[in-house]
Design an enzyme around this catalytic site. Structure first.
Site, PDB file in Angstrom:
ATOM      1  N   GLN B 221       0.864  -0.531   0.084  1.00 24.63           N
ATOM      2  CA  GLN B 221      -0.146  -0.285   0.063  1.00 24.63           C
ATOM      3  C   GLN B 221       0.819   1.422  -0.259  1.00 24.63           C
ATOM      4  O   GLN B 221      -0.002   2.289  -0.466  1.00 24.63           O
ATOM      5  CB  GLN B 221      -0.343  -0.410   1.523  1.00 24.63           C
ATOM      6  CG  GLN B 221      -1.982  -0.742   0.946  1.00 24.63           C
ATOM      7  CD  GLN B 221      -2.709  -1.354   2.357  1.00 24.63           C
ATOM      8  OE1 GLN B 221      -2.798  -2.414   2.980  1.00 24.63           O
ATOM      9  NE2 GLN B 221      -2.972  -0.098   2.887  1.00 24.63           N
ATOM     10  N   ARG B 371      -8.501  -1.356   8.224  1.00 20.40           N
ATOM     11  CA  ARG B 371      -9.383  -0.744   7.830  1.00 20.40           C
ATOM     12  C   ARG B 371      -9.859   0.584   9.060  1.00 20.40           C
ATOM     13  O   ARG B 371     -11.257   0.751   8.822  1.00 20.40           O
ATOM     14  CB  ARG B 371     -11.219  -1.145   7.008  1.00 20.40           C
ATOM     15  CG  ARG B 371     -11.410  -0.733   5.928  1.00 20.40           C
ATOM     16  CD  ARG B 371     -12.415  -1.157   4.751  1.00 20.40           C
ATOM     17  NE  ARG B 371     -13.101  -0.793   4.094  1.00 20.40           N
ATOM     18  CZ  ARG B 371     -13.705  -0.662   3.224  1.00 20.40           C
ATOM     19  NH1 ARG B 371     -13.647  -2.017   3.046  1.00 20.40           N
ATOM     20  NH2 ARG B 371     -14.452  -0.002   2.223  1.00 20.40           N
ATOM     21  N   CYS B 372      -9.069   1.502   9.221  1.00 22.39           N
ATOM     22  CA  CYS B 372      -9.385   2.182  10.104  1.00 22.39           C
ATOM     23  C   CYS B 372      -7.890   2.926  10.715  1.00 22.39           C
ATOM     24  O   CYS B 372      -6.816   1.911  10.416  1.00 22.39           O
ATOM     25  CB  CYS B 372      -9.915   1.797  11.363  1.00 22.39           C
ATOM     26  SG  CYS B 372      -9.035   1.590  12.886  1.00 22.39           S
ATOM     27  N   GLU B 741     -12.890   4.947   5.821  1.00 23.58           N
ATOM     28  CA  GLU B 741     -12.860   3.600   6.655  1.00 23.58           C
ATOM     29  C   GLU B 741     -14.117   4.005   8.160  1.00 23.58           C
ATOM     30  O   GLU B 741     -13.996   3.730   8.551  1.00 23.58           O
ATOM     31  CB  GLU B 741     -11.617   3.755   7.623  1.00 23.58           C
ATOM     32  CG  GLU B 741     -11.085   3.438   6.291  1.00 23.58           C
ATOM     33  CD  GLU B 741      -8.849   3.642   6.818  1.00 23.58           C
ATOM     34  OE1 GLU B 741      -8.026   2.784   6.717  1.00 23.58           O
ATOM     35  OE2 GLU B 741      -8.624   4.954   7.360  1.00 23.58           O
TER      36      GLU B 741
END
Lengths: 162, 787
Positions: B221, B371-372, B741
């Site tokens: 990423q 995902r945060c 998110e």
């Protein structure tokens, strides 16, 4: 290790290979034939990223040996588009934002095709049940359901005009 | 309403995604699709023990397996001093062990072979002799005096503590609690989970011995940061940053799991450098779940102090954070507990204090996001759950309690007790909208009637505040590299453009949304803006995509680069129109002379002139680059309401309805935003009801395959109902806040609150997630209401 001569019709084309008994169908497709649209997402046949159609039925090609496909017809995602025209299921996934990372998409679309081949007018519950063996981590399935509904409608319209 | 035409497709258009045609045809290019001439395959030997000395590793049998070329062990890497590597949190972790293993499934050796089957055969043939050591799995045991010290590699280390971090006014908060009319306290555990993107992690490392250049195709990423990390880690063996090229091709979901550097990547690189051939490593699902960085594992104790009328006066949270055997979290370097200090949430809390202690255990390293944005889910869960506990204590409706304590619209920008300055918000409006949409009052009536009949139905609210877009360079860096992000735009002579960014999409649709940003700013149709990212040889340096930072940071860079281009375009237009710059006005896609309708030049005409007829003294070309350092973070928010029905026979929780009102500021592509929220809600439901990784006392993982790690299918996932409010960020160039998110942060407490609400009349105050049928059924049985 013993090898076997196999003949498989993949997306309408006759393919041959000399393969080890243990070679998985998904590896035959991805590595021997370089059809990399079929993906691998797990080892336990839960995720469905590797789904292809065997004589029209969805199978998880990561738990299916290449030799078992000998003499059969295989459809992969690369075989969905016909004469430069996207399959209604592909169109539906694009129109309804039924994909994000795209990794589960080939398997998801092939499972959807198999559903629509046996049921041209599935309910939401029937769609959800049909795709329940295909995991998607991105979309939350809402738009995948809409994509399949779009494809169903389109196929029905096409048949009404035919 | 979008400002641009359907042809231009700027902001606000639900443009169909530009990246989809290749994915729909099976023509995506993921790491495992990369096939290079002479490429070898790598497979990894992993430890069956959670803590054990390695007595010996015998490789002879493996080397006799047909196709096996090499076996790499910790001893091999130690020769190059590559057997340990730094983590992003200034800790260290093993690439391959020399002395001992620290968790089950840890990498022990790597087999390089001509194909993946031979590599797997080789793995089976490697013989490793272990001497088991005492295992520490429970973090509460790990911090006790006398617990076995795990990090014996650290000289002088006498305990298992990693860090103590605290923020806020301890004594002021303690006093507020002492003086409070009402206090509540609740232990809340957020269990260890795994992002489980459908594509696992992997790479193809390709070292070109002749040119000395290393190319790594990698599921990452953050390709640019990875390049620098590789250069820093392997500089001493001759890998120099200009000779390293990281290519993040298409990525099959990231969610935070593809930020860290895993040992497998490093071993593959080392193997390619030594052997001089490309080496592919792609982990399987069990390796992915058992060894890659996990998320959460936060043991929190949350407390609220309040007046009898429900006014919250103080918040106090104490947390024990289980980081596994190494602190390999992917937080900004100055934030060992991430942005957990956003835990005062959406409420005007005057006094607050939070502390987190990190601890080592015999588990895989991590503490990454699921995902945060850096521990925000943990913070939101704590405040949203304890708020409901307070409502229950005060016998107040949880919606009323929230409305009473929300930060008011006019208080923004709002300085929170733990230091953050919230940019903008209208929390009352979002909750009201959610309540109206779901029919809150009617649902409460229905619930009362059902309760009278013995049926179990619950309504749960979560009004979360996110903190994303890291971040301002003053506070935010990773290993010293400031957390800016970048965009470079080049407009070609025919008026088409290429735009490259320092981020990397993993499914978010950057090729579309970034093109729309450029279209909005320059009037070049998004269809004619080619977006590229992920190749460090071509894209400008950026910190990557995670923590919902792409739109707030790189998207802003895109807008600013476009505005630089517009400035130059204005000069060219003035030249072409023989007018002064002051007399020109910009409307999307063209400069016109004020008061002279018809006298104008389109961006396409200007672009052509930039290469064919530019003013004397001006450089040719039309391009710009921007490195954007955000002045502040952005604070998306929302109010979610969930309705659940509970089966008294099985304990099964069914989500009947879920209304999500999100506010992410101005929106680039509504279709994509909805898609992000659908996905986020599903990844919020997952840990609330299904997903958990646990260990037995010996350190054996439970939940290490998709057999028992339950990723939601289409059957459990409800049809999410979405709505929105729009409160632009005042400091972002186009008022956006980021959205990827929000829903993952907001959904778990809404669901947990709904289940507890369904059982609150039985005296239930809290249930830890995941709220499985078994847990609920045990409660029903205990309360005598099971059927």
């Amino acid at each position: 290790m013993a090898t076997h001569r196999i003949q498989i019709t993949v997306n309408g084309e006759a393919k041959e290979g000399q393969v080890e008994s243990r070679l998985l169908l998904v590896h035959f497709l991805r590595e021997n034939l370089r059809l990399t649209g079929t993906h691998i997402g797990c080892d336990t046949s839960h995720c469905g990223a590797c789904t292809v159609l065997l004589d029209g039925q969805p199978v998880k090609s990561c738990t299916f040996l290449a030799v078992q496909a000998d003499g059969h017809q295989i459809t992969t995602v690369e075989g969905l588009e016909q004469n430069g025209k996207l399959h209604p299921v592909q169109e539906g996934f694009w129109e309804k934002h039924g994909l994000q990372c795209g990794f589960c998409t080939p398997g998801m679309m092939l499972t959807s095709c198999a559903l629509l081949n046996r049921n041209r007018n599935p309910s939401e519950a029937e769609i959800r049940e049909a795709i329940s063996g295909n995991l998607c981590r991105c979309t939350g399935y809402v738009n995948i359901v809409k994509a399949v509904q779009y494809a169903a409608e389109k196929l029905q319209k096409e048949e009404a005009h035919a | 309403m979008p400002k641009t035409s359907a042809e231009v497709q700027g902001m606000g258009h639900s443009m169909k995604r530009k990246e989809d045609p290749r994915f729909l045809r099976g023509k995506g290019n993921y790491v495992d699709d990369v096939q290079l001439p002479g490429m070898l395959h790598m497979d990894i030997v992993r430890s069956p023990f959670a803590h054990a000395k390695i007595k010996s590793i015998k490789t002879e049998a493996a080397l006799k397996v047909p196709g096996v070329l090499a076996v790499i062990t910790g001893e091999t890497l130690a020769k190059y001093n590559l057997h340990w590597m730094p983590t992003l949190m200034s800790d260290t972790q093993m690439v391959l062990p020399v002395e001992k293993v620290m968790y089950q499934s840890q990498e022990v050796a790597a087999v390089i072979a001509t194909d993946r089957y031979a590599a797997a055969d080789g793995v089976e043939a490697v013989e490793v002799e272990y001497d088991p050591l005492p295992v520490v799995i429970d973090p509460w045991e790990a911090i006790k005096p006398g617990a076995p010290v795990l990090r014996t590699d650290k000289k002088g280390k006498e305990d298992n503590k990693i860090f103590h971090w605290e923020v806020g006014d301890r004594s002021g908060t303690d006093k507020a609690f002492k003086d409070a009319e009402v206090t509540v306290k609740q232990d809340i555990y957020l269990p260890r989970i795994h992002v489980a993107s459908i594509e696992t992690c992997g790479c193809v490392a390709d070292f070109d011995k002749v040119n000395g250049k290393l190319t790594v195709y990698m599921t990452t990423q953050a390709p640019h940061a990875i390049r620098t990390v590789f250069a820093l880690v392997a500089g001493h063996v001759g890998l120099s940053e200009e000779k390293i090229r990281i290519i993040a091709p298409d990525i099959g979901g990231g969610f935070g799991g593809k930020v860290p550097v895993y040992p497998g990547y490093v071993i593959a690189v080392a193997a390619s450098v030594v052997i001089g051939k490309p080496v592919k490593w792609v982990e399987d699902r069990m390796e992915n779940l058992q060894a890659d960085s996990f998320a959460r594992d936060y043991h929190m104790t949350a407390e609220l102090a309040a007046k009898k009328d429900g006014t919250i006066t103080a918040l106090r949270i104490k947390t024990l954070a289980d980081h596994g055997y190494a602190d390999a979290a992917a937080n900004p370097s100055k934030f060992p507990a991430g942005l957990f200090s956003v835990c005062t949430g959406s409420y005007d809390v005057k006094k607050a204090f939070a502390e987190v202690d990190g601890v080592y255990t015999n588990k895989p390293p991590g503490g990454i996001a699921y995902r945060c944005s850096f521990r925000v889910t943990e913070a939101a869960h704590a405040i949203e759950r304890i708020t409901d506990v307070l409502a229950q204590e005060l016998k107040m409706d949880p919606a009323d309690l929230r409305m009473k304590n929300f930060i008011k619209k006019e208080q923004f920008p709002y300085k929170a007790a733990l230091g953050w300055e919230y940019d903008s918000g209208d929390y009352h409006a979002a909750l009201k909208k959610a309540m109206d949409k779901i029919g809150y009052a009617e649902l409460r009536k229905e619930q009362a009637e059902k309760r009278a009949r013995g049926e179990l139905m619950g309504i749960g609210i979560c009004s979360f505040t996110e903190i994303v877009g890291a971040g301002p360079s003053k506070h935010f860096d990773i290993l010293g590299i400031k957390m800016f992000d970048s965009a470079e735009i080049r407009v070609h002579p025919t008026g088409k453009a290429i735009a490259r960014f320092g981020t990397k999409s993993q499914g978010q649709g950057h090729e579309t949304t970034y093109a729309q940003i450029v279209a909005e700013e320059l009037g070049i149709p998004a269809a004619h803006v080619q977006v590229e990212e992920g190749d460090t040889d071509t894209a400008p340096y950026g910190l990557g995509t995670y923590a919902s930072r792409s739109t707030p940071v790189a998207g802003a860079a895109g807008a600013l680069a476009a505005r630089k281009i517009r400035e130059k375009a204005k000069k060219i237009a003035a030249h072409l129109l023989e007018a002064s710059e002051e007399d020109l006005v910009w409307e999307t896609g063209k400069f016109s002379v004020k008061g002279a309708p018809g006298r104008s030049k389109t961006i396409q005409e200007i672009a052509f002139a930039a290469y064919t007829n530019h003013p004397q003294g001006m450089e040719a070309g039309l391009e710009a680059i921007s490195y954007y350092d955000p002045p502040n973070l952005t604070f998306p928010f929302g109010s979610y309401i969930c309705v659940v029905d509970i089966d008294r026979g099985t304990g099964m929780v069914k989500i009947r309805r879920f209304v999500a009102v999100d506010d992410c500021g101005n929106i680039i592509n509504p279709m994509i935003v909805d898609g992000q929220i659908h996905g986020g809600l599903t990844m919020g439901m997952a840990p609330a009801l299904l997903e958990e990784i646990t260990y037995d006392e010996s350190g054996n993982i439970q939940g290490g395959s998709f057999m028992d790690y339950l990723v939601p299918t289409s059957m459990e996932t409800p049809s999410w109902e979405l709505d929105k409010t729009t409160t632009p960020s005042p400091h972002h160039p186009f008022g956006a806040k980021g959205v990827g998110e929000s829903a993952t942060v907001g959904a778990p407490p809404a669901i947990a609150n709904a289940v507890v609400d369904a059982l609150s009349h039985l005296g239930v105050k809290h249930i830890d997630i995941p709220i499985t049928p078994e847990k609920v059924w045990k409660i029903l049985k205990e309360k005598g209401v099971a059927e």
